[in-house]
Design an enzyme around this catalytic site. Structure first.
Site, mmCIF file in Angstrom:
data_model
loop_
_atom_site.group_PDB
_atom_site.id
_atom_site.type_symbol
_atom_site.label_atom_id
_atom_site.label_comp_id
_atom_site.label_asym_id
_atom_site.label_seq_id
_atom_site.Cartn_x
_atom_site.Cartn_y
_atom_site.Cartn_z
ATOM 1 N N SER A 95 0.814 -1.226 0.000
ATOM 2 C CA SER A 95 0.000 0.000 0.000
ATOM 3 C C SER A 95 0.851 1.282 0.000
ATOM 4 O O SER A 95 1.552 1.539 -0.952
ATOM 5 C CB SER A 95 -0.953 -0.061 1.195
ATOM 6 O OG SER A 95 -1.877 0.966 1.145
ATOM 7 N N ASP A 236 -2.030 6.292 -3.452
ATOM 8 C CA ASP A 236 -1.007 5.533 -2.728
ATOM 9 C C ASP A 236 -0.568 4.371 -3.628
ATOM 10 O O ASP A 236 -1.029 4.257 -4.768
ATOM 11 C CB ASP A 236 -1.521 5.084 -1.350
ATOM 12 C CG ASP A 236 -2.575 3.991 -1.428
ATOM 13 O OD1 ASP A 236 -3.296 3.936 -2.442
ATOM 14 O OD2 ASP A 236 -2.680 3.199 -0.480
ATOM 15 N N ASP A 238 -1.110 1.184 -3.990
ATOM 16 C CA ASP A 238 -2.057 0.229 -4.580
ATOM 17 C C ASP A 238 -3.352 0.906 -5.019
ATOM 18 O O ASP A 238 -4.323 0.220 -5.365
ATOM 19 C CB ASP A 238 -2.335 -0.947 -3.635
ATOM 20 C CG ASP A 238 -3.047 -0.518 -2.363
ATOM 21 O OD1 ASP A 238 -2.860 0.641 -1.945
ATOM 22 O OD2 ASP A 238 -3.788 -1.333 -1.779
HETATM 23 MG MG MG Z 1 -3.561 1.435 -0.013
#
Ligand code: MG
Length: 445
Positions: A95, A236, A238
């Site tokens: 992430s 971010d 992902d």
């Molecule tokens: Mg994320």
């Protein structure tokens, strides 16, 4: 019982606390548990192939078939799992964490993040090595699939792209070298003119750190202003979270975006908006002014999502830019968040800065105190804390004249978190510091 899964799946530093051996064993454990068809995807990190191939090997050794979606945003994988007959999904991603991190996250058949009870069952298989072993002629197969068009079409089917495009909005999209590179420029081109930033996928993250914080998106802020764009968007690693920049190049904090979209949703449909107790009061005030109501939960996106299903909420999300749209899917979705904000600007025919100005403004300050016996301290605090109104949804939240304070033990670390909100940040800091001192003194007793 030892724990493997944290609040965001299994996460660690590549080849230190997150190794190919772990990934192989975890793949075997996940495969033994689900025994079916599994979709797998990654973000853009340097260790993705290493971890994905290890997980994949583990999965097929138990007889599962694996569908490799290659690099994709987490919400794209979740959307595909939800709308296909897949039994589960696995995402290799850390992430917003720095480049040296990576992680493994498991998604249930409905696309939601796996419930804690199911994680425990997988942990038990993992730690006791109770892996299923498929016979030589029952080893799983691996197929390549493409899920990105399906995801983007799903989002666009919920708006009127041509109508938005007529407004000729200009948007700067900062993909942060992450998974968003594969969808966001294409998705947003359907509704606006797009200028891209950091749109080449690269696990070294040469453009900026994957966390879309104010300090990490300065280039985007400058580019929006210099190119006279209407909006800037940053993701971010992902791309489940989206953060926005106004037409003057000002950073818009996540709680303001949450309030903006929530206000728009209740204006349209009334109903309930779900958010954690740590969210700024600006969301509740704005939602109420538009005729809706806010329901608070414990901190954590999956908890918000589950509550949304329970109460048939019209919208939900967190102050970090993680927005959840029930008409699309019950998880944070950066692509859906982007299209929604663009739709609001187009429909209202107003500048994003003007829309944000309507939302009440508060200052927030966060602090933490290290402490081993947080449960004991939380008990003592109940008597010590003063306020006009209390909320015990997650730790203790006390409301008073100048604002509120939320004190809650961390779920994963030996520390207590303090969130304070007041009319400005200075005042919020004073409240947080006061309780930090009280907690520290309690720890000494
Ligand atoms: Mg994320």
């Amino acid at each position: 019982m030892k724990r493997l899964f944290g609040t965001n799946g299994v996460r660690g530093i590549t080849n230190e606390s997150m190794t190919s051996d772990m990934a192989l064993a975890l793949g075997k454990a996940i495969g033994s548990y689900f025994q079916g068809n599994i979709i797998i995807a990654t973000d853009t990190r340097t260790s993705n192939e290493m971890l994905k191939n290890a997980v994949l090997s583990g999965l097929i050794s138990t007889g599962c078939n694996v569908f490799d979606a290659k690099i994709a945003p987490s919400p794209a994988l979740q959307y595909y799992v939800k709308n296909s007959d897949a039994d589960a999904g696995v995402i290799i991603t850390a992430s917003h964490n720095p480049p040296e991190f990576n992680g493994i996250k498991v998604v249930d058949a409905d696309g939601s993040e796996l419930a804690r009870e199911k994680e425990s069952e997988i942990e038990e298989i993992y730690f006791n090595e109770k892996f299923k072993k498929a016979g030589w002629n029952e080893i799983g197969k691996v197929f390549d699939i493409d899920i990105l068009d399906f995801y983007m079409e799903g989002i666009l089917s919920l708006v009127e792209p041509e109508k938005i495009k007529e407004k000729k909005l200009k948007i700067v999209v900062d993909c942060g070298n992450g998974a968003g590179c594969y969808t966001m420029p294409y998705l947003l081109s359907q509704v606006a003119d797009v200028i891209t930033l950091n749109a080449q996928p690269d696990g070294n993250f040469p453009g900026r750190n994957p966390e879309p914080s104010i300090d990490n998106v300065r280039d985007l802020m400058k580019t929006v202003k210099a190119s006279e764009a209407d909006l800037g968007i940053a993701y971010d690693g992902d791309a489940d979270r989206a953060i926005f920049v106004d037409e003057n190049g000002n950073f818009i904090y996540g709680d303001k975006t949450l309030a903006l979209v929530a206000g728009y949703k209740v204006e349209e449909k009334k109903g309930i908006v779900v958010t954690p107790v740590s969210t700024s009061s600006c969301v509740e005030e704005y939602v109420k002014s538009k005729g809706g109501e806010v329901l608070y939960t414990k901190v954590g996106a999956p908890i918000v999502a589950r509550k949304m299903i329970e109460v048939s909420a019209v919208f939900g999300g967190e102050e970090n830019g993680g927005l959840i749209f029930p008409e699309h899917q019950y998880c944070r979705d950066g692509g859906m968040a982007s299209i929604s904000v663009v739709e609001i600007i187009a429909k209202k025919e107003r500048k994003i800065s003007e829309l944000i100005k309507e939302i009440p403004s508060y200052g927030m300050f966060k602090a933490k105190v290290k402490c081993a016996e947080s449960a004991k301290i939380m008990e003592k605090l109940k008597e010590k804390i003063s306020g006009n109104k209390f909320d015990y949804t997650d730790g203790i939240k006390a409301y008073f004249e100048e604002g509120w304070v939320l004190i809650r033990p961390s779920g994963t670390e030996p520390l207590i978190r303090i969130y304070a909100e007041s009319s400005d940040e200075e005042k919020a800091k004073k409240i947080a510091e006061k309780y930090k001192k009280i907690i520290k003194e309690m720890g000494r007793d």
